[in-house]
Design an enzyme around this catalytic site. Structure first.
Site, PDB file in Angstrom:
ATOM      1  N   GLU A  66       0.346  -0.917   0.281  1.00 36.04           N
ATOM      2  CA  GLU A  66      -0.007  -0.194  -0.198  1.00 36.04           C
ATOM      3  C   GLU A  66       0.819   1.206   0.208  1.00 36.04           C
ATOM      4  O   GLU A  66       0.353   2.428   0.247  1.00 36.04           O
ATOM      5  CB  GLU A  66      -1.082   0.141   1.313  1.00 36.04           C
ATOM      6  CG  GLU A  66      -2.394  -1.130   1.265  1.00 36.04           C
ATOM      7  CD  GLU A  66      -1.747  -2.566   1.394  1.00 36.04           C
ATOM      8  OE1 GLU A  66      -2.058  -3.345   0.069  1.00 36.04           O
ATOM      9  OE2 GLU A  66      -1.218  -2.555   2.217  1.00 36.04           O
ATOM     10  N   ILE A  89      10.315  -6.165   5.329  1.00 32.70           N
ATOM     11  CA  ILE A  89       9.549  -7.332   4.904  1.00 32.70           C
ATOM     12  C   ILE A  89      10.425  -8.126   5.049  1.00 32.70           C
ATOM     13  O   ILE A  89      11.802  -8.198   4.496  1.00 32.70           O
ATOM     14  CB  ILE A  89       9.162  -7.166   2.752  1.00 32.70           C
ATOM     15  CG1 ILE A  89       8.478  -5.971   2.701  1.00 32.70           C
ATOM     16  CG2 ILE A  89       8.683  -8.690   2.625  1.00 32.70           C
ATOM     17  CD1 ILE A  89       8.416  -5.778   0.718  1.00 32.70           C
ATOM     18  N   THR A  94       6.600 -18.861   1.914  1.00 38.77           N
ATOM     19  CA  THR A  94       5.810 -18.718   1.041  1.00 38.77           C
ATOM     20  C   THR A  94       7.133 -17.562   0.046  1.00 38.77           C
ATOM     21  O   THR A  94       7.677 -16.812   0.383  1.00 38.77           O
ATOM     22  CB  THR A  94       4.071 -18.327   1.049  1.00 38.77           C
ATOM     23  OG1 THR A  94       4.639 -17.277   1.346  1.00 38.77           O
ATOM     24  CG2 THR A  94       3.685 -19.358   1.720  1.00 38.77           C
ATOM     25  N   HIS A  96       5.607 -15.188  -1.187  1.00 38.99           N
ATOM     26  CA  HIS A  96       4.758 -14.284  -0.968  1.00 38.99           C
ATOM     27  C   HIS A  96       6.075 -12.505  -0.962  1.00 38.99           C
ATOM     28  O   HIS A  96       5.631 -11.625  -0.994  1.00 38.99           O
ATOM     29  CB  HIS A  96       3.789 -14.413   0.252  1.00 38.99           C
ATOM     30  CG  HIS A  96       2.522 -12.858   0.492  1.00 38.99           C
ATOM     31  ND1 HIS A  96       2.281 -12.128  -0.289  1.00 38.99           N
ATOM     32  CD2 HIS A  96       3.037 -12.137   1.699  1.00 38.99           C
ATOM     33  CE1 HIS A  96       1.952 -10.807   0.418  1.00 38.99           C
ATOM     34  NE2 HIS A  96       1.581 -11.286   1.161  1.00 38.99           N
TER      35      HIS A  96
END
Length: 157
Positions: A66, A89, A94, A96
């Protein structure tokens, strides 16, 4: 091997004079303990470089994906000399991690290029929490210095 501080300017360098600048910070809340420290370190360094507190705006968004849309909204106002993207992050199990890291980074760059506004990218991408903790303060300060230096550079070009 190159030192991490190679290429940094002395605080007294005129390129780091933030007295006339207005800076916007977009902070992702995901991994909030890390992003709070990043944002606080960034703001403290901006103040140390002469940016007036009333000329530092902070907005928060849910996560790193965002961040670009909030940067875009700030850039569209045409009121800022530079922006700072703050997030964290941490790799999980995964794919992701790659998606979020790549897409948030690309979005930050796109806003900077589309609006010709410097955006210091302090969205950490780390393998684990320990790496994020080790970088949270320094990278927040670095982002402030990049924002001020690049804002001054673009005003001089």
């Amino acid at each position: 091997m190159l030192d991490a501080n190679q290429g940094t300017l002395a605080a007294s360098d005129s390129r780091l004079n933030g007295k006339k600048l207005r800076i916007g910070i977009v902070q992702a809340r995901f991994n909030e303990p890390i992003t709070n420290t990043l944002a606080q370190a960034c703001k403290a360094e901006l103040l140390a470089l002469g940016v007036a507190e009333k000329h530092i705006d902070l907005v928060q968004v849910p996560g790193a994906l965002e961040v670009p849309v909030a940067l875009l909204a700030l850039a569209e106002k045409l009121e800022y000399d530079a922006l700072v993207a703050v997030g964290c992050i941490i790799r999980g199990e995964t794919y992701h991690f790659e998606l979020v890291a790549n897409e948030s980074g690309a979005g930050v760059s796109r806003v900077a290029l589309d609006y010709q506004i410097p955006i210091a990218n302090a969205i950490l991408t780390t393998e684990n929490l320990a790496q994020a903790i080790a970088r949270q303060t320094e990278k927040g300060r670095d982002a402030a210095r990049v924002a001020v230096e690049m804002a001054n550079l673009l005003s001089d070009i």
